[in-house]
Write a protein that holds these residues in place. Structure first.
Motif, PDB file in Angstrom:
ATOM      1  N   GLU A   1      42.146  35.671  44.738  1.00 18.23           N
ATOM      2  CA  GLU A   1      41.047  36.176  45.568  1.00 18.23           C
ATOM      3  C   GLU A   1      41.159  37.687  45.778  1.00 18.23           C
ATOM      4  OE1 GLU A   1      42.538  33.197  46.200  1.00 18.23           O
ATOM      5  OE2 GLU A   1      40.769  31.944  45.799  1.00 18.23           O
ATOM      6  N   LYS A   2      42.366  38.163  46.047  1.00 14.63           N
ATOM      7  CA  LYS A   2      42.567  39.602  46.245  1.00 14.63           C
ATOM      8  C   LYS A   2      42.354  40.372  44.946  1.00 14.63           C
ATOM      9  CE  LYS A   2      45.620  39.258  50.197  1.00 14.63           C
ATOM     10  NZ  LYS A   2      46.944  39.498  50.747  1.00 14.63           N
ATOM     11  N   ILE A   3      42.807  39.811  43.849  1.00 16.35           N
ATOM     12  CA  ILE A   3      42.638  40.476  42.547  1.00 16.35           C
ATOM     13  C   ILE A   3      41.159  40.559  42.183  1.00 16.35           C
ATOM     14  CG2 ILE A   3      43.015  40.216  40.058  1.00 16.35           C
ATOM     15  CD1 ILE A   3      45.755  39.000  40.802  1.00 16.35           C
ATOM     16  N   TYR A   4      40.439  39.462  42.348  1.00 16.73           N
ATOM     17  CA  TYR A   4      39.018  39.464  41.996  1.00 16.73           C
ATOM     18  C   TYR A   4      38.257  40.478  42.845  1.00 16.73           C
ATOM     19  CZ  TYR A   4      34.515  37.886  40.379  1.00 16.73           C
ATOM     20  OH  TYR A   4      33.275  37.845  39.800  1.00 16.73           O
ATOM     21  N   SER A   5      38.546  40.516  44.140  1.00 15.30           N
ATOM     22  CA  SER A   5      37.905  41.517  45.010  1.00 15.30           C
ATOM     23  C   SER A   5      38.247  42.925  44.549  1.00 15.30           C
ATOM     24  CB  SER A   5      38.362  41.328  46.456  1.00 15.30           C
ATOM     25  OG  SER A   5      37.863  40.130  46.968  1.00 15.30           O
ATOM     26  N   PHE A   6      39.478  43.124  44.133  1.00 19.26           N
ATOM     27  CA  PHE A   6      39.899  44.426  43.615  1.00 19.26           C
ATOM     28  C   PHE A   6      39.100  44.773  42.358  1.00 19.26           C
ATOM     29  CE2 PHE A   6      42.740  46.818  40.738  1.00 19.26           C
ATOM     30  CZ  PHE A   6      42.882  47.984  41.479  1.00 19.26           C
ATOM     31  N   TRP A   7      39.025  43.842  41.404  1.00 13.22           N
ATOM     32  CA  TRP A   7      38.316  44.111  40.147  1.00 13.22           C
ATOM     33  C   TRP A   7      36.861  44.489  40.384  1.00 13.22           C
ATOM     34  CZ3 TRP A   7      40.462  39.164  37.465  1.00 13.22           C
ATOM     35  CH2 TRP A   7      41.722  39.429  36.924  1.00 13.22           C
ATOM     36  N   ILE A   8      36.172  43.792  41.264  1.00 14.80           N
ATOM     37  CA  ILE A   8      34.750  44.105  41.443  1.00 14.80           C
ATOM     38  C   ILE A   8      34.550  45.442  42.151  1.00 14.80           C
ATOM     39  CG2 ILE A   8      33.975  41.707  41.281  1.00 14.80           C
ATOM     40  CD1 ILE A   8      33.637  41.698  44.324  1.00 14.80           C
TER      41      ILE A   8
END
Length: 147
Positions: free
Chosen positions: A13-20
């Motif tokens: 979840e943290k990685i996906y938020s970071f990527w976007i």
């Protein structure tokens, strides 16, 4: 203090938020879903990393191989932390993992319009191939998300 740790599905979840939040990262609804990333991490547990400062994600790299070549995906560094060596450290960690797995060559794809990304890869010795045409075929329906 900067630290590198292996990426796990618990980080998703943290990685996906970071990527976007990062310009130039292209995601799609299947491969970059939690299930898609979990499959990738299960196949490549030793070559995917996140960089953190004070428990905050400031960089990522996903890297895997097919037994012959390594492939780098989703290398990203937060805008405020660029040009301090985080991206290079993440790439070095992934390449070390590939070497440990007996892989001798690594490739990646960068969107042509991603000037920052292309300048980074040029600066650390990844050259542009002019003799190849990258081809792609979507075999299942997916939604593309471009930053």
């Amino acid at each position: 203090m900067f630290e590198i740790k292996r990426m796990t599905i618990e980080d998703y979840e943290k990685i996906y938020s970071f990527w976007i939040s990062i310009d130039g990262v292209g995601l799609n609804s299947l491969d970059d879903s939690k299930n898609g990333i979990e499959k990738y991490l299960l196949r490549n547990p030793k070559t995917c990393f996140i960089g953190k400062i004070n428990r905050e994600i400031v960089g990522t790299i996903m890297c895997g191989n097919d037994g012959r070549r390594g492939y780098i995906h989703h290398t990203a560094v937060s805008n405020s932390m660029r040009r301090v060596g985080i991206g290079k450290k993440l790439v070095d960690a992934a390449i070390t993992g590939l070497i440990e797995e007996g892989i001798n060559k690594v490739a990646l794809v960068v969107f042509q319009h991603n000037k920052t990304g292309n300048m980074f890869w040029d600066s650390i010795g990844f050259y542009r191939r002019k003799d190849l045409v990258y081809r792609d075929k979507i075999i299942t329906v997916k939604e593309m998300i471009y930053n």
